[in-house]
Scaffold this motif. Structure first.
Motif, PDB file in Angstrom:
ATOM      1  N   THR A  15       0.835  -1.204   0.000  1.00  0.00           N
ATOM      2  CA  THR A  15       0.000   0.000   0.000  1.00  0.00           C
ATOM      3  C   THR A  15       0.870   1.253   0.000  1.00  0.00           C
ATOM      4  N   LYS A  16       1.892   1.270   0.844  1.00  0.00           N
ATOM      5  CA  LYS A  16       2.811   2.412   0.892  1.00  0.00           C
ATOM      6  C   LYS A  16       3.523   2.586  -0.454  1.00  0.00           C
ATOM      7  N   LEU A  17       3.955   1.487  -1.059  1.00  0.00           N
ATOM      8  CA  LEU A  17       4.627   1.573  -2.361  1.00  0.00           C
ATOM      9  C   LEU A  17       3.676   2.128  -3.424  1.00  0.00           C
ATOM     10  N   ARG A  18       2.438   1.693  -3.390  1.00  0.00           N
ATOM     11  CA  ARG A  18       1.458   2.160  -4.379  1.00  0.00           C
ATOM     12  C   ARG A  18       1.118   3.632  -4.182  1.00  0.00           C
ATOM     13  N   ASP A  19       0.919   4.041  -2.931  1.00  0.00           N
ATOM     14  CA  ASP A  19       0.369   5.365  -2.653  1.00  0.00           C
ATOM     15  C   ASP A  19       1.402   6.456  -2.380  1.00  0.00           C
ATOM     16  N   GLU A  20       2.574   6.088  -1.856  1.00  0.00           N
ATOM     17  CA  GLU A  20       3.480   7.122  -1.371  1.00  0.00           C
ATOM     18  C   GLU A  20       4.916   7.057  -1.888  1.00  0.00           C
ATOM     19  N   TYR A  21       5.397   5.888  -2.266  1.00  0.00           N
ATOM     20  CA  TYR A  21       6.821   5.747  -2.595  1.00  0.00           C
ATOM     21  C   TYR A  21       7.013   5.146  -3.975  1.00  0.00           C
ATOM     22  N   LEU A  27      10.915   3.902   0.017  1.00  0.00           N
ATOM     23  CA  LEU A  27      10.083   3.463   1.127  1.00  0.00           C
ATOM     24  C   LEU A  27      10.934   3.220   2.363  1.00  0.00           C
ATOM     25  N   CYS A  28      12.037   2.506   2.202  1.00  0.00           N
ATOM     26  CA  CYS A  28      12.898   2.195   3.349  1.00  0.00           C
ATOM     27  C   CYS A  28      13.525   3.452   3.928  1.00  0.00           C
ATOM     28  N   ASP A  29      13.901   4.396   3.079  1.00  0.00           N
ATOM     29  CA  ASP A  29      14.419   5.672   3.584  1.00  0.00           C
ATOM     30  C   ASP A  29      13.352   6.397   4.400  1.00  0.00           C
ATOM     31  N   GLY A  30      12.142   6.404   3.891  1.00  0.00           N
ATOM     32  CA  GLY A  30      11.053   7.104   4.554  1.00  0.00           C
ATOM     33  C   GLY A  30      10.600   6.447   5.846  1.00  0.00           C
ATOM     34  N   LEU A  31      10.735   5.126   5.925  1.00  0.00           N
ATOM     35  CA  LEU A  31      10.265   4.394   7.102  1.00  0.00           C
ATOM     36  C   LEU A  31      11.411   3.931   7.993  1.00  0.00           C
ATOM     37  N   ASP A  32      12.615   4.367   7.670  1.00  0.00           N
ATOM     38  CA  ASP A  32      13.803   3.993   8.449  1.00  0.00           C
ATOM     39  C   ASP A  32      13.938   2.479   8.557  1.00  0.00           C
ATOM     40  N   ALA A  33      13.871   1.818   7.403  1.00  0.00           N
ATOM     41  CA  ALA A  33      14.000   0.364   7.335  1.00  0.00           C
ATOM     42  C   ALA A  33      15.180   0.012   6.432  1.00  0.00           C
ATOM     43  N   VAL A  34      15.643  -1.216   6.535  1.00  0.00           N
ATOM     44  CA  VAL A  34      16.756  -1.702   5.720  1.00  0.00           C
ATOM     45  C   VAL A  34      16.160  -2.546   4.587  1.00  0.00           C
ATOM     46  N   PRO A  35      16.399  -2.165   3.329  1.00  0.00           N
ATOM     47  CA  PRO A  35      15.787  -2.894   2.207  1.00  0.00           C
ATOM     48  C   PRO A  35      16.046  -4.402   2.234  1.00  0.00           C
ATOM     49  N   ALA A  36      17.277  -4.806   2.514  1.00  0.00           N
ATOM     50  CA  ALA A  36      17.604  -6.236   2.518  1.00  0.00           C
ATOM     51  C   ALA A  36      16.832  -6.979   3.609  1.00  0.00           C
ATOM     52  N   GLU A  37      16.695  -6.365   4.775  1.00  0.00           N
ATOM     53  CA  GLU A  37      15.963  -7.005   5.871  1.00  0.00           C
ATOM     54  C   GLU A  37      14.474  -7.121   5.554  1.00  0.00           C
TER      55      GLU A  37
END
Length: 59
Positions: A15-21, A27-37
């Motif tokens: 949903t986030k990828l579709r609507d915001e990123y 998305l990972c930058d915006g949500l402070d997440a690690v893409p690989a994880e």
């Protein structure tokens, strides 16, 4: 913080990828997440990121 349940995580992320990123990296930058994880967590449930569709899809 991202949802821990794999099904809810999948829905939330797609949903986030579709609507915001525009990409997994954004998305990972915006949500402070690690893409690989994030990718690894969803891969455990049988999903992989499709950059062309900008969403996680079943493998």
């Amino acid at each position: 913080m991202l949802p821990q349940d794999p099904n809810i995580l999948l829905s939330y992320v797609n949903t986030k990828l579709r609507d915001e990123y525009g990409s997994l990296e954004a998305l990972c930058d915006g949500l402070d997440a690690v893409p690989a994880e994030l990718s690894e967590k969803l891969a455990e449930s049988g999903y992989a990121y499709d950059a062309d569709a900008n969403q996680f899809k079943p493998v």
